[in-house]
Scaffold this motif. Structure first.
Motif, mmCIF file in Angstrom:
data_model
loop_
_atom_site.group_PDB
_atom_site.id
_atom_site.type_symbol
_atom_site.label_atom_id
_atom_site.label_comp_id
_atom_site.label_asym_id
_atom_site.label_seq_id
_atom_site.Cartn_x
_atom_site.Cartn_y
_atom_site.Cartn_z
ATOM 1 N N THR A 132 -15.530 43.553 10.399
ATOM 2 C CA THR A 132 -14.980 44.839 9.961
ATOM 3 C C THR A 132 -14.105 44.571 8.746
ATOM 4 O O THR A 132 -13.582 43.461 8.585
ATOM 5 C CB THR A 132 -14.143 45.497 11.070
ATOM 6 N N TYR A 138 -11.355 39.259 12.475
ATOM 7 C CA TYR A 138 -10.222 38.585 11.823
ATOM 8 C C TYR A 138 -10.659 37.446 10.915
ATOM 9 O O TYR A 138 -9.895 36.524 10.646
ATOM 10 C CB TYR A 138 -9.228 38.111 12.903
ATOM 11 N N SER A 180 -11.506 46.502 8.387
ATOM 12 C CA SER A 180 -10.258 47.165 8.797
ATOM 13 C C SER A 180 -9.047 46.250 8.642
ATOM 14 O O SER A 180 -8.012 46.655 8.118
ATOM 15 C CB SER A 180 -10.357 47.625 10.250
ATOM 16 N N LYS A 181 -9.169 45.024 9.127
ATOM 17 C CA LYS A 181 -8.005 44.141 9.156
ATOM 18 C C LYS A 181 -7.708 43.565 7.780
ATOM 19 O O LYS A 181 -6.624 43.072 7.526
ATOM 20 C CB LYS A 181 -8.224 43.024 10.179
ATOM 21 N N ASP A 228 -17.853 38.461 17.177
ATOM 22 C CA ASP A 228 -17.087 39.531 16.545
ATOM 23 C C ASP A 228 -15.990 38.900 15.688
ATOM 24 O O ASP A 228 -14.985 38.430 16.214
ATOM 25 C CB ASP A 228 -16.513 40.435 17.645
ATOM 26 N N SER A 248 -16.356 48.775 13.120
ATOM 27 C CA SER A 248 -17.238 47.965 13.964
ATOM 28 C C SER A 248 -17.263 48.492 15.402
ATOM 29 O O SER A 248 -18.183 48.202 16.155
ATOM 30 C CB SER A 248 -16.902 46.478 13.900
#
Ligand code: PLP
Length: 372
Positions: free
Chosen positions: A224, A201, A226-227, A198, A99
């Motif tokens: 995202t 999380y 990613s987490k 955003d 992101s």
């Protein structure tokens, strides 16, 4: 091979003479080396994937046509994302190489001369950095003492600076809290530009603005993976109205999401429940970790709806170094922003890693309280 003659223009070129002054003045985003350490600094999911799923990844990777450019439309992956993300009908997604790339793309799109990017402080540092990269003016509105939104200050700053772009991390990084949803709604309504919520999380949080898409013409939601457990794949997305996304697509580099990322992410999102179950475990362990931090002398903790916990304690810099000596890497936020003086941020790890962290923390605190 001939080199540049002494008096030629080429001989005089240096980074300092050529590059933009604002780039020369930037500090590089620092990633700490961490070989062999218990890595609790970057909000990564600590769990490996089940063996059966790893074998499926191996198959998908073996069959991927890496000699071909990726599917620029990434239609298969986008459909999976829509299916698992609770996107309201009529909404579309734009994919990014993480992101971070989407933040940059949004900034590039609105960066008319004098355009303002507004966020809160302390928050995700890339908002400010990317504003600098793209030549935007950055405005950071301080959060209150307990890291809530200061709504009057926000509304005042919006009126004064007329930001083209507002970023609100929900939950916020590095503080971990969710802002008041009603305050965000007021900000969206008052904004003369785009508001990007955003949700990096989202998997650990109790609320989301995804269902609100379509209720405001200027709201976009960014996420995202990613987490959630795909930090190494680099995949994020922006959700919103087709009118916005069709324009933003023009700025997206056509092959920004590679063949392997597309194939593996699509597979993993077919097994989304595996990742959500890991996130559930992380949420459970967050409770344990929070209680242990609360029970540690001199430590002040902040509530978290993310996969990390912010805490404050005396001599944080020394305690951080003590943790590192004991093989535990977390994030030292001391010195970054005045509101984060003596603050450290720990990512929730496995139960065992969390225990090792707490033990190392107590030892470090003890060591430095002896020294004075
Ligand atoms: C981690 C993070 C991101 C960026 O994640 P990518 O890995 O680039 O997808 C964006 N926003 C916030 C608030 C984050 O914490």
């Amino acid at each position: 091979m001939s080199s540049a003659p002494k008096n030629s223009p080429a001989a005089a070129v240096t980074p300092e003479s050529l590059l933009r002054q604002d780039i020369l003045s930037l500090h590089a985003y620092h990633v700490q080396p961490s070989p062999g350490m218990i890595k609790l600094d970057a909000m990564e999911n600590p769990y490996p994937l089940p063996q059966a799923l790893r074998e499926k990844i191996a198959q998908v990777a073996a069959n991927a046509e890496i000699n071909r450019y990726p599917d620029a439309a990434a239609s298969g992956l986008k459909e999976r994302i829509k299916a698992v993300s609770g996107l309201p009908a009529e909404m579309d997604v734009l994919l990014g190489n993480g992101s971070d790339e989407i933040i940059q793309l949004l900034a590039m799109a609105v960066a008319k001369p004098g355009a303002v990017l507004l966020s809160v402080e302390p928050s995700f540092v890339m908002y400010k950095m990317i504003a600098a990269f793209t030549g935007m003016n950055y405005v950071g509105v301080p959060l209150t003492e307990d890291f809530s939104l200061d709504l009057p200050a926000m509304l005042d700053a919006i009126k004064r600076h007329q930001p083209a772009l507002i970023f609100l991390a929900y939950p916020n990084n590095p503080t971990g809290n969710l802002f008041d949803a009603a305050a965000i709604a007021e900000i969206i309504a008052a904004a003369p530009g785009l508001v990007v919520v955003d949700e990096a999380y989202y998997a650990f949080a109790s609320d989301s603005f995804m269902p609100q898409l379509g209720r405001y013409p200027n709201l976009l939601v960014m996420r995202t993976f990613s987490k959630l457990g795909m930090a190494g794949l680099r995949l994020g997305f922006l959700a919103g109205g087709k009118n916005w996304l069709a324009q933003l697509e023009k700025l997206r580099l056509p092959y920004n999401v590679g063949v392997l990322t597309q194939a593996v992410a699509e597979l993993l999102l077919q097994h989304h429940e595996v990742l959500l179950q890991q996130a559930e475990q992380i949420k459970q362990d967050r409770i344990w970790l929070h209680e242990r931090l609360v029970g540690t002398v001199d430590v002040r903790t902040y509530p978290s709806e993310a996969n990390f916990i912010l805490f404050q304690l005396p001599r944080a810099g020394k305690v951080f170094a003590g943790l590192k000596q004991r093989g535990v890497l977390i994030k030292n936020l001391d010195g970054g922003h005045p509101a984060l003086t003596d603050c450290l941020r720990v990512t929730v790890g496995t139960a065992e890693q969390n225990e090792q962290f707490i033990r190392a923390l107590q030892e470090s605190i003890h060591q430095y309280s002896q020294e004075k």
